[in-house]
Design a protein around this motif. Structure first.
Motif, PDB file in Angstrom:
ATOM      1  N   GLY A 296       0.813  -1.114   0.044  1.00 44.01           N
ATOM      2  CA  GLY A 296       0.097   0.178   0.145  1.00 44.01           C
ATOM      3  C   GLY A 296       0.796   1.256   0.111  1.00 44.01           C
ATOM      4  O   GLY A 296       0.332   2.336  -0.403  1.00 44.01           O
ATOM      5  N   MET A 297       1.993   1.170   0.225  1.00 49.97           N
ATOM      6  CA  MET A 297       2.866   2.375   0.016  1.00 49.97           C
ATOM      7  C   MET A 297       3.231   2.759  -1.027  1.00 49.97           C
ATOM      8  O   MET A 297       3.318   2.182  -2.084  1.00 49.97           O
ATOM      9  CB  MET A 297       4.184   2.036   0.903  1.00 49.97           C
ATOM     10  CG  MET A 297       3.931   2.013   2.326  1.00 49.97           C
ATOM     11  SD  MET A 297       5.776   1.766   3.504  1.00 49.97           S
ATOM     12  CE  MET A 297       6.399   3.224   3.217  1.00 49.97           C
ATOM     13  N   GLU A 298       3.249   4.133  -1.265  1.00 50.32           N
ATOM     14  CA  GLU A 298       3.534   4.424  -2.969  1.00 50.32           C
ATOM     15  C   GLU A 298       5.040   4.728  -3.057  1.00 50.32           C
ATOM     16  O   GLU A 298       5.999   5.019  -2.070  1.00 50.32           O
ATOM     17  CB  GLU A 298       2.978   5.915  -2.903  1.00 50.32           C
ATOM     18  CG  GLU A 298       1.364   5.867  -2.857  1.00 50.32           C
ATOM     19  CD  GLU A 298       0.724   7.171  -3.036  1.00 50.32           C
ATOM     20  OE1 GLU A 298       1.446   8.225  -2.712  1.00 50.32           O
ATOM     21  OE2 GLU A 298      -0.299   7.254  -3.741  1.00 50.32           O
ATOM     22  N   VAL A 299       5.335   4.485  -4.421  1.00 47.18           N
ATOM     23  CA  VAL A 299       6.842   4.811  -4.592  1.00 47.18           C
ATOM     24  C   VAL A 299       6.937   5.764  -5.651  1.00 47.18           C
ATOM     25  O   VAL A 299       5.998   6.107  -6.475  1.00 47.18           O
ATOM     26  CB  VAL A 299       7.378   3.427  -5.336  1.00 47.18           C
ATOM     27  CG1 VAL A 299       7.238   2.172  -4.209  1.00 47.18           C
ATOM     28  CG2 VAL A 299       6.826   3.019  -6.471  1.00 47.18           C
TER      29      VAL A 299
ATOM     30  N   GLU B  40       7.334  14.550  -8.299  1.00 44.47           N
ATOM     31  CA  GLU B  40       6.023  15.053  -7.806  1.00 44.47           C
ATOM     32  C   GLU B  40       5.041  14.082  -7.577  1.00 44.47           C
ATOM     33  O   GLU B  40       3.927  14.799  -6.947  1.00 44.47           O
ATOM     34  CB  GLU B  40       5.695  16.381  -8.982  1.00 44.47           C
ATOM     35  CG  GLU B  40       6.511  17.296  -8.944  1.00 44.47           C
ATOM     36  CD  GLU B  40       6.962  18.031  -7.792  1.00 44.47           C
ATOM     37  OE1 GLU B  40       5.989  18.430  -6.758  1.00 44.47           O
ATOM     38  OE2 GLU B  40       8.227  18.251  -7.571  1.00 44.47           O
ATOM     39  N   GLN B  41       4.528  13.172  -8.554  1.00 44.43           N
ATOM     40  CA  GLN B  41       3.462  12.343  -8.072  1.00 44.43           C
ATOM     41  C   GLN B  41       4.117  10.866  -7.958  1.00 44.43           C
ATOM     42  O   GLN B  41       5.178  10.527  -8.727  1.00 44.43           O
ATOM     43  CB  GLN B  41       2.465  12.353  -9.222  1.00 44.43           C
ATOM     44  CG  GLN B  41       3.292  12.281 -10.784  1.00 44.43           C
ATOM     45  CD  GLN B  41       2.436  12.530 -11.688  1.00 44.43           C
ATOM     46  OE1 GLN B  41       1.187  12.538 -11.695  1.00 44.43           O
ATOM     47  NE2 GLN B  41       2.977  12.352 -12.981  1.00 44.43           N
TER      48      GLN B  41
ATOM     49  N   SER C  84       8.738   8.893  -1.162  1.00 48.02           N
ATOM     50  CA  SER C  84       9.179  10.088  -1.951  1.00 48.02           C
ATOM     51  C   SER C  84      10.339   9.838  -2.780  1.00 48.02           C
ATOM     52  O   SER C  84      11.018   8.751  -2.660  1.00 48.02           O
ATOM     53  CB  SER C  84       9.384  11.401  -0.847  1.00 48.02           C
ATOM     54  OG  SER C  84      10.601  11.216  -0.382  1.00 48.02           O
ATOM     55  N   ALA C  85      10.542  10.719  -3.534  1.00 43.29           N
ATOM     56  CA  ALA C  85      11.764  10.839  -4.485  1.00 43.29           C
ATOM     57  C   ALA C  85      12.902  10.985  -3.837  1.00 43.29           C
ATOM     58  O   ALA C  85      14.226  10.739  -4.325  1.00 43.29           O
ATOM     59  CB  ALA C  85      11.516  12.027  -5.659  1.00 43.29           C
ATOM     60  N   GLU C  86      12.928  11.420  -2.451  1.00 45.95           N
ATOM     61  CA  GLU C  86      14.000  11.208  -1.593  1.00 45.95           C
ATOM     62  C   GLU C  86      14.178  10.253  -0.614  1.00 45.95           C
ATOM     63  O   GLU C  86      14.927  10.130   0.300  1.00 45.95           O
ATOM     64  CB  GLU C  86      14.107  12.671  -1.029  1.00 45.95           C
ATOM     65  CG  GLU C  86      14.169  13.832  -1.468  1.00 45.95           C
ATOM     66  CD  GLU C  86      13.261  14.239  -2.272  1.00 45.95           C
ATOM     67  OE1 GLU C  86      12.026  14.250  -1.750  1.00 45.95           O
ATOM     68  OE2 GLU C  86      13.229  14.508  -3.680  1.00 45.95           O
ATOM     69  N   GLY C  87      13.348   9.129  -0.722  1.00 45.22           N
ATOM     70  CA  GLY C  87      13.117   7.940   0.099  1.00 45.22           C
ATOM     71  C   GLY C  87      14.225   7.168  -0.293  1.00 45.22           C
ATOM     72  O   GLY C  87      15.187   7.377  -1.275  1.00 45.22           O
ATOM     73  N   ILE C  88      14.181   5.892   0.351  1.00 42.80           N
ATOM     74  CA  ILE C  88      15.157   4.947   0.255  1.00 42.80           C
ATOM     75  C   ILE C  88      14.978   4.094  -1.070  1.00 42.80           C
ATOM     76  O   ILE C  88      13.613   3.942  -1.718  1.00 42.80           O
ATOM     77  CB  ILE C  88      14.945   3.839   1.502  1.00 42.80           C
ATOM     78  CG1 ILE C  88      15.394   4.424   2.783  1.00 42.80           C
ATOM     79  CG2 ILE C  88      15.620   2.482   0.935  1.00 42.80           C
ATOM     80  CD1 ILE C  88      15.153   3.467   3.867  1.00 42.80           C
ATOM     81  N   ALA C  89      15.956   3.798  -1.795  1.00 36.61           N
ATOM     82  CA  ALA C  89      15.987   3.473  -3.196  1.00 36.61           C
ATOM     83  C   ALA C  89      15.450   1.939  -3.226  1.00 36.61           C
ATOM     84  O   ALA C  89      16.040   1.026  -2.537  1.00 36.61           O
ATOM     85  CB  ALA C  89      17.383   3.458  -4.001  1.00 36.61           C
TER      86      ALA C  89
END
Length: 353
Positions: free
Chosen positions: A286-289, A296-297, A333-338
């Motif tokens: 359920g978490m977004e990537v 931005e999205q 987010s775009a700054e999250g863990i890869a």
């Protein structure tokens, strides 16, 4: 607590504080390498709906994404249940015997799904019931890895030769599901008494896990499971369901059929599900990537995730095809863990990638 659960608890089976009898593991997380070698796992987070009556098959045929009317007693198959907008409410493993058709799904979403199906029975000659704790199917054992066949041959003279083959035996029902790590996986549904009798052999010869181990093996098999956090998020093709034989495009109508067919035949599919590892133990379904190229999205969502024994999780993640191609995606987010992309166990549509 029943005797079977007592036995497992005495051997170190651990649940959660909220659900102590949903056994996640036996004190530690099994790694993919251990699963590949051979493992056994009591599966305590799955529910079972039984349908009885002469019109059970035709009723389900009109509700699910797959053909139920021609389902034989020696096979099982995947099937989805969609909203009218073609979004999956559930994914099932379906099989039958002479009298009953069974739908297996996560126990957490079973009551609501069973109630919803019941609403559409109307005058159909079928009766739905909760078979999760019926004596013959009271225990589900997951067995897989390269040693699985040799160990199961202790009790079974023959094993299903192909994925989604099924056999009925005096010691229970054995269903071969999607292979993982190049080796077969099985679900063995049996009585608590039989489970208690065979468990000493299974646990002596195979690595012992719980729900987490089975989910990790399913993830590496590329087989998605819709859970509460992902209901109504995916059209079947987004999670590769038709590649796994879970959609029959030649059968008649069912809820969402027009949209599912349109997704298949009108234009190129733009989203798929792929296998990744994430060095973050908190990553969950359920978490977004997010793709770093379009921060931005969200570009997708985690479908399933399970601890991998290395401090993180392995996961199936649905996302845009261009995000898969670029392979630069992060959690939250775009700054999250890869995300670290892994090879899929089957080929995504070659026209897509």
């Amino acid at each position: 607590m029943n005797t079977w659960n007592q036995l497992l608890t005495q051997q170190g089976a651990r649940g959660t504080e909220q659900a102590p009898q949903l056994f996640r593991d036996f004190g530690r997380t099994l790694t993919a390498a251990e699963l590949a070698d051979g493992f056994a796992a009591p599966l305590t987070d799955l529910g079972l709906i039984a349908l009885n009556g002469e019109e059970s098959a035709s009723f389900l045929h009109n509700q699910l994404t797959n053909d139920v009317e021609h389902l034989g007693q020696d096979t099982a198959r995947l099937a989805g249940y969609c909203t009218p907008k073609g979004r999956l409410l559930a994914t099932f493993l379906v099989w039958r015997n002479a009298d009953t058709i069974f739908l297996q799904l996560p126990r957490a979403i079973q009551p609501a799904l069973q109630k919803r199906l019941q609403m559409f029975v109307l005058r159909a000659k079928t009766k739905l019931s909760d078979a999760t704790e019926s004596p013959a199917n009271a225990v589900v054992l997951g067995v897989g890895g390269k040693q699985a066949d040799a160990v199961l041959s202790t009790w079974f003279d023959a094993l299903p030769a192909q994925a989604y083959g099924k056999l009925d035996h005096p010691m229970g029902t054995l269903i071969r599901v999607g292979d993982a790590f190049g080796a077969p996986r099985y679900q063995w549904l049996t009585s608590a008494e039989t489970a208690a009798a065979v468990w000493p052999v299974l646990s002596a010869k195979l690595a012992v896990g719980g729900n987490d181990a089975w989910q990790l093996s399913s993830i590496h098999a590329g087989v998605p499971l819709v859970v509460a956090a992902t209901q109504e998020q995916f059209v079947p093709q987004m999670v590769n369901f038709e590649l796994l034989g879970g959609v029959n495009f030649k059968k008649g109508c069912y809820p969402g059929q027009e949209i599912v067919a349109r997704s298949q035949y009108l234009g190129k599919l733009k989203r798929r599900t792929t296998l990744v590892t994430i060095p973050d133990a908190q990553a969950a379904a359920g978490m977004e990537v997010f793709a770093t190229a379009d921060p931005e999205q969200p570009c997708g969502m985690i479908v399933n995730a399970a601890p991998n024994g290395q401090g993180g999780v392995d996961a199936l993640v649905e996302m845009k095809l261009d995000a898969i191609e670029r392979a630069s995606v992060r959690v939250g987010s775009a700054e999250g863990i890869a995300l670290q992309f892994l090879p899929m166990p089957y080929v995504l549509d070659p026209l897509d990638l």
